[in-house]
Motif scaffolding. Structure first.
Motif, PDB file in Angstrom:
ATOM      1  N   GLY A 232       1.135  -5.825  -9.202  1.00 26.41           N
ATOM      2  CA  GLY A 232       0.722  -7.089  -9.797  1.00 26.41           C
ATOM      3  C   GLY A 232       1.133  -8.294  -8.965  1.00 26.41           C
ATOM      4  O   GLY A 232       1.853  -8.197  -7.968  1.00 26.41           O
ATOM      5  N   ARG A 233       0.665  -9.454  -9.402  1.00 25.47           N
ATOM      6  CA  ARG A 233       0.914 -10.678  -8.648  1.00 25.47           C
ATOM      7  C   ARG A 233       2.405 -11.012  -8.581  1.00 25.47           C
ATOM      8  O   ARG A 233       2.920 -11.383  -7.516  1.00 25.47           O
ATOM      9  CB  ARG A 233       0.147 -11.846  -9.289  1.00 25.47           C
ATOM     10  N   ASP A 234       3.103 -10.877  -9.706  1.00 24.72           N
ATOM     11  CA  ASP A 234       4.535 -11.192  -9.699  1.00 24.72           C
ATOM     12  C   ASP A 234       5.293 -10.229  -8.795  1.00 24.72           C
ATOM     13  O   ASP A 234       6.237 -10.631  -8.096  1.00 24.72           O
ATOM     14  CB  ASP A 234       5.092 -11.136 -11.123  1.00 24.72           C
ATOM     15  N   GLY A 235       4.889  -8.974  -8.822  1.00 25.78           N
ATOM     16  CA  GLY A 235       5.537  -7.993  -7.951  1.00 25.78           C
ATOM     17  C   GLY A 235       5.296  -8.282  -6.491  1.00 25.78           C
ATOM     18  O   GLY A 235       6.188  -8.113  -5.644  1.00 25.78           O
ATOM     19  N   LEU A 236       4.073  -8.735  -6.166  1.00 26.21           N
ATOM     20  CA  LEU A 236       3.765  -9.081  -4.778  1.00 26.21           C
ATOM     21  C   LEU A 236       4.655 -10.227  -4.313  1.00 26.21           C
ATOM     22  O   LEU A 236       5.200 -10.195  -3.199  1.00 26.21           O
ATOM     23  CB  LEU A 236       2.290  -9.453  -4.655  1.00 26.21           C
ATOM     24  N   ARG A 237       4.808 -11.208  -5.165  1.00 21.82           N
ATOM     25  CA  ARG A 237       5.662 -12.347  -4.788  1.00 21.82           C
ATOM     26  C   ARG A 237       7.105 -11.895  -4.568  1.00 21.82           C
ATOM     27  O   ARG A 237       7.775 -12.351  -3.632  1.00 21.82           O
ATOM     28  CB  ARG A 237       5.604 -13.422  -5.860  1.00 21.82           C
ATOM     29  N   GLU A 238       7.566 -10.976  -5.394  1.00 20.13           N
ATOM     30  CA  GLU A 238       8.953 -10.525  -5.262  1.00 20.13           C
ATOM     31  C   GLU A 238       9.187  -9.792  -3.954  1.00 20.13           C
ATOM     32  O   GLU A 238      10.183 -10.047  -3.260  1.00 20.13           O
ATOM     33  CB  GLU A 238       9.328  -9.632  -6.455  1.00 20.13           C
ATOM     34  N   VAL A 239       8.283  -8.874  -3.580  1.00 19.34           N
ATOM     35  CA  VAL A 239       8.510  -8.117  -2.345  1.00 19.34           C
ATOM     36  C   VAL A 239       8.318  -9.001  -1.115  1.00 19.34           C
ATOM     37  O   VAL A 239       9.067  -8.878  -0.135  1.00 19.34           O
ATOM     38  CB  VAL A 239       7.615  -6.866  -2.256  1.00 19.34           C
TER      39      VAL A 239
ATOM     40  N   ARG B 226      -1.497  -1.805  -6.086  1.00 16.71           N
ATOM     41  CA  ARG B 226      -2.303  -2.503  -7.087  1.00 16.71           C
ATOM     42  C   ARG B 226      -1.908  -2.113  -8.499  1.00 16.71           C
ATOM     43  O   ARG B 226      -1.920  -2.930  -9.413  1.00 16.71           O
ATOM     44  CB  ARG B 226      -3.778  -2.175  -6.870  1.00 16.71           C
ATOM     45  N   SER B 227      -1.581  -0.842  -8.688  1.00 15.51           N
ATOM     46  CA  SER B 227      -1.184  -0.355 -10.013  1.00 15.51           C
ATOM     47  C   SER B 227       0.227   0.197  -9.936  1.00 15.51           C
ATOM     48  O   SER B 227       0.742   0.498  -8.845  1.00 15.51           O
ATOM     49  CB  SER B 227      -2.155   0.718 -10.511  1.00 15.51           C
ATOM     50  N   ALA B 228       0.862   0.323 -11.090  1.00 14.59           N
ATOM     51  CA  ALA B 228       2.254   0.774 -11.132  1.00 14.59           C
ATOM     52  C   ALA B 228       2.384   2.204 -10.613  1.00 14.59           C
ATOM     53  O   ALA B 228       1.566   3.073 -10.924  1.00 14.59           O
ATOM     54  CB  ALA B 228       2.775   0.688 -12.568  1.00 14.59           C
ATOM     55  N   LYS B 229       3.417   2.428  -9.812  1.00 12.30           N
ATOM     56  CA  LYS B 229       3.721   3.761  -9.303  1.00 12.30           C
ATOM     57  C   LYS B 229       5.213   3.991  -9.400  1.00 12.30           C
ATOM     58  O   LYS B 229       6.010   3.084  -9.123  1.00 12.30           O
ATOM     59  CB  LYS B 229       3.278   3.919  -7.846  1.00 12.30           C
ATOM     60  N   ALA B 230       5.592   5.199  -9.773  1.00 12.22           N
ATOM     61  CA  ALA B 230       6.996   5.594  -9.795  1.00 12.22           C
ATOM     62  C   ALA B 230       7.208   6.600  -8.674  1.00 12.22           C
ATOM     63  O   ALA B 230       6.646   7.701  -8.706  1.00 12.22           O
ATOM     64  CB  ALA B 230       7.367   6.196 -11.150  1.00 12.22           C
TER      65      ALA B 230
ATOM     66  N   THR C 280       9.465   0.132  -6.210  1.00 17.77           N
ATOM     67  CA  THR C 280       8.041  -0.206  -6.155  1.00 17.77           C
ATOM     68  C   THR C 280       7.720  -1.347  -7.125  1.00 17.77           C
ATOM     69  O   THR C 280       8.364  -1.525  -8.150  1.00 17.77           O
ATOM     70  CB  THR C 280       7.173   1.012  -6.506  1.00 17.77           C
ATOM     71  N   PHE C 281       6.675  -2.097  -6.767  1.00 16.62           N
ATOM     72  CA  PHE C 281       6.226  -3.234  -7.557  1.00 16.62           C
ATOM     73  C   PHE C 281       4.705  -3.204  -7.610  1.00 16.62           C
ATOM     74  O   PHE C 281       4.038  -2.570  -6.787  1.00 16.62           O
ATOM     75  CB  PHE C 281       6.703  -4.547  -6.926  1.00 16.62           C
TER      76      PHE C 281
ATOM     77  N   GLY D 131       0.838  -1.194   0.000  1.00 11.05           N
ATOM     78  CA  GLY D 131       0.000   0.000   0.000  1.00 11.05           C
ATOM     79  C   GLY D 131       0.866   1.234   0.000  1.00 11.05           C
ATOM     80  O   GLY D 131       1.681   1.434   0.913  1.00 11.05           O
ATOM     81  N   LEU D 132       0.714   2.053  -1.036  1.00 13.12           N
ATOM     82  CA  LEU D 132       1.559   3.230  -1.190  1.00 13.12           C
ATOM     83  C   LEU D 132       0.725   4.498  -1.341  1.00 13.12           C
ATOM     84  O   LEU D 132       1.070   5.404  -2.089  1.00 13.12           O
ATOM     85  CB  LEU D 132       2.499   3.058  -2.394  1.00 13.12           C
ATOM     86  N   GLY D 133      -0.401   4.533  -0.624  1.00 10.15           N
ATOM     87  CA  GLY D 133      -1.175   5.759  -0.536  1.00 10.15           C
ATOM     88  C   GLY D 133      -0.525   6.712   0.448  1.00 10.15           C
ATOM     89  O   GLY D 133       0.661   6.582   0.790  1.00 10.15           O
TER      90      GLY D 133
END
Length: 308
Positions: free
Chosen positions: A176-183, A163-167, A173-174, A139-141
């Motif tokens: 999506g599902r693959d990004g969740l697994r990575e972090v 949930r969506s890409a953020k810079a 930052t990550f 969560g990056l709010g």
């Protein structure tokens, strides 16, 4: 004269602050605790715990200004056609940063080992440095980013997921599902500060908890339904999760017979991580009314399609 319907059970907290904030913003307003003629109301200050459920009679209302950060209890209300703004309160952000930082440090330093230690076992093993303890911020709010920055300032390596890409400058930052697994695969401490949506419910489940390194700590001050309770209990019993500090639950207060209550690997706090503070929240409400009256965009406008 602007008419504001205060549809929340906390007027005594706001009475010293909201009128003054409105005056400071140059707004002449009448604050009503009841709305016998809803068609005359210009703005609604709202809390889900208040008396209002049907927004259809408020045909003149220009916005519904929630006192809560979460909007899952109102966003699906079909009678609500007015713009809805969630509360982003500086005081709430500060208290969340303090809660998250305090519990991350508690687990990082192994403070329970010394504080809750009836045998007074002498163990001089030092903890690693913060820079050796990876943290995943889900969560990056406003709240998640504020907590991530505070932990980075203490030298924790923080990775963020949304949930969506953020810079975000200075934060890996990550999404999506693959990004969740990575972090999660890299995290020794996980903090969940996501909104509750259909996509985030049970985001920590049997599969995703299995991605964690053995003994990782979970800290959830976000929303109770972000975690599958049964999966978390199983992960605790299996040693996949070393400890869970939970401030929010599917049912609150947490029932006395819930397995979390007696589990030695669970710390329960009674939804105290962060709360809306009347002095700072009053300023946010007044500023949004000023902006609306001036034809400026509202702050913290909720996207109904996304659910927050």
């Amino acid at each position: 004269m602007i008419r504001i319907y205060f549809a929340a059970p906390t007027w005594s907290e706001y009475e010293p602050w909201l009128p003054a904030a409105l005056t400071a913003a140059g707004i002449r307003a009448e604050i009503l605790l009841e709305a016998p003629d809803p068609a005359l109301i210009d703005y609604i200050v709202y809390a889900p715990s208040g008396p209002l459920a049907d927004f259809r009679p408020f045909t003149r209302a220009k916005a519904v200004l929630s006192l809560w950060a979460g909007v899952e209890k109102i966003v699906s209300n079909q009678s609500l056609t007015q713009p809805l703004c969630r509360m982003v309160d500086p005081g709430l952000s500060e208290s969340m940063v303090e809660y998250v930082t305090g519990h991350v440090l508690r687990h990082h330093l192994g403070m329970d080992r010394h504080i809750v230690n009836p045998g007074r076992i002498w163990d001089p093993t030092p903890p690693p440095l913060a820079r050796q303890r990876p943290v995943a911020m889900l969560g990056l709010g406003e709240l998640g980013l504020a907590c991530a920055r505070a932990l980075q300032a203490l030298n924790f390596p923080v990775q963020g997921w949304s949930r969506s890409a953020k810079a975000i400058d200075g934060l890996e930052t990550f999404h999506g599902r693959d990004g969740l697994r990575e972090v999660l695969s890299a995290a020794q401490i996980v903090v969940t500060l996501l909104p509750r949506t259909p996509e985030t419910e049970n985001i920590l489940n049997a599969e995703s908890l299995a991605w964690l390194p053995a003994g990782a700590v979970v800290i959830n001050p976000g929303r109770g339904p972000l975690i599958d309770d049964g999966a978390l209990l199983a992960a605790l019993d299996a040693g996949r999760v070393g400890h869970a500090t939970l401030d929010v639950f599917r049912t609150e207060p947490l029932p006395q017979d819930h397995p979390f209550q007696a589990h030695p690997g669970v710390t329960i706090t009674p939804h105290v991580a962060a709360d809306t503070r009347a002095p700072t929240a009053s300023t946010v409400i007044a500023e949004n009314i000023r902006r609306s009256e001036a034809g400026e965009p509202l702050l913290y406008l909720v996207d109904r399609a996304r659910g927050y």
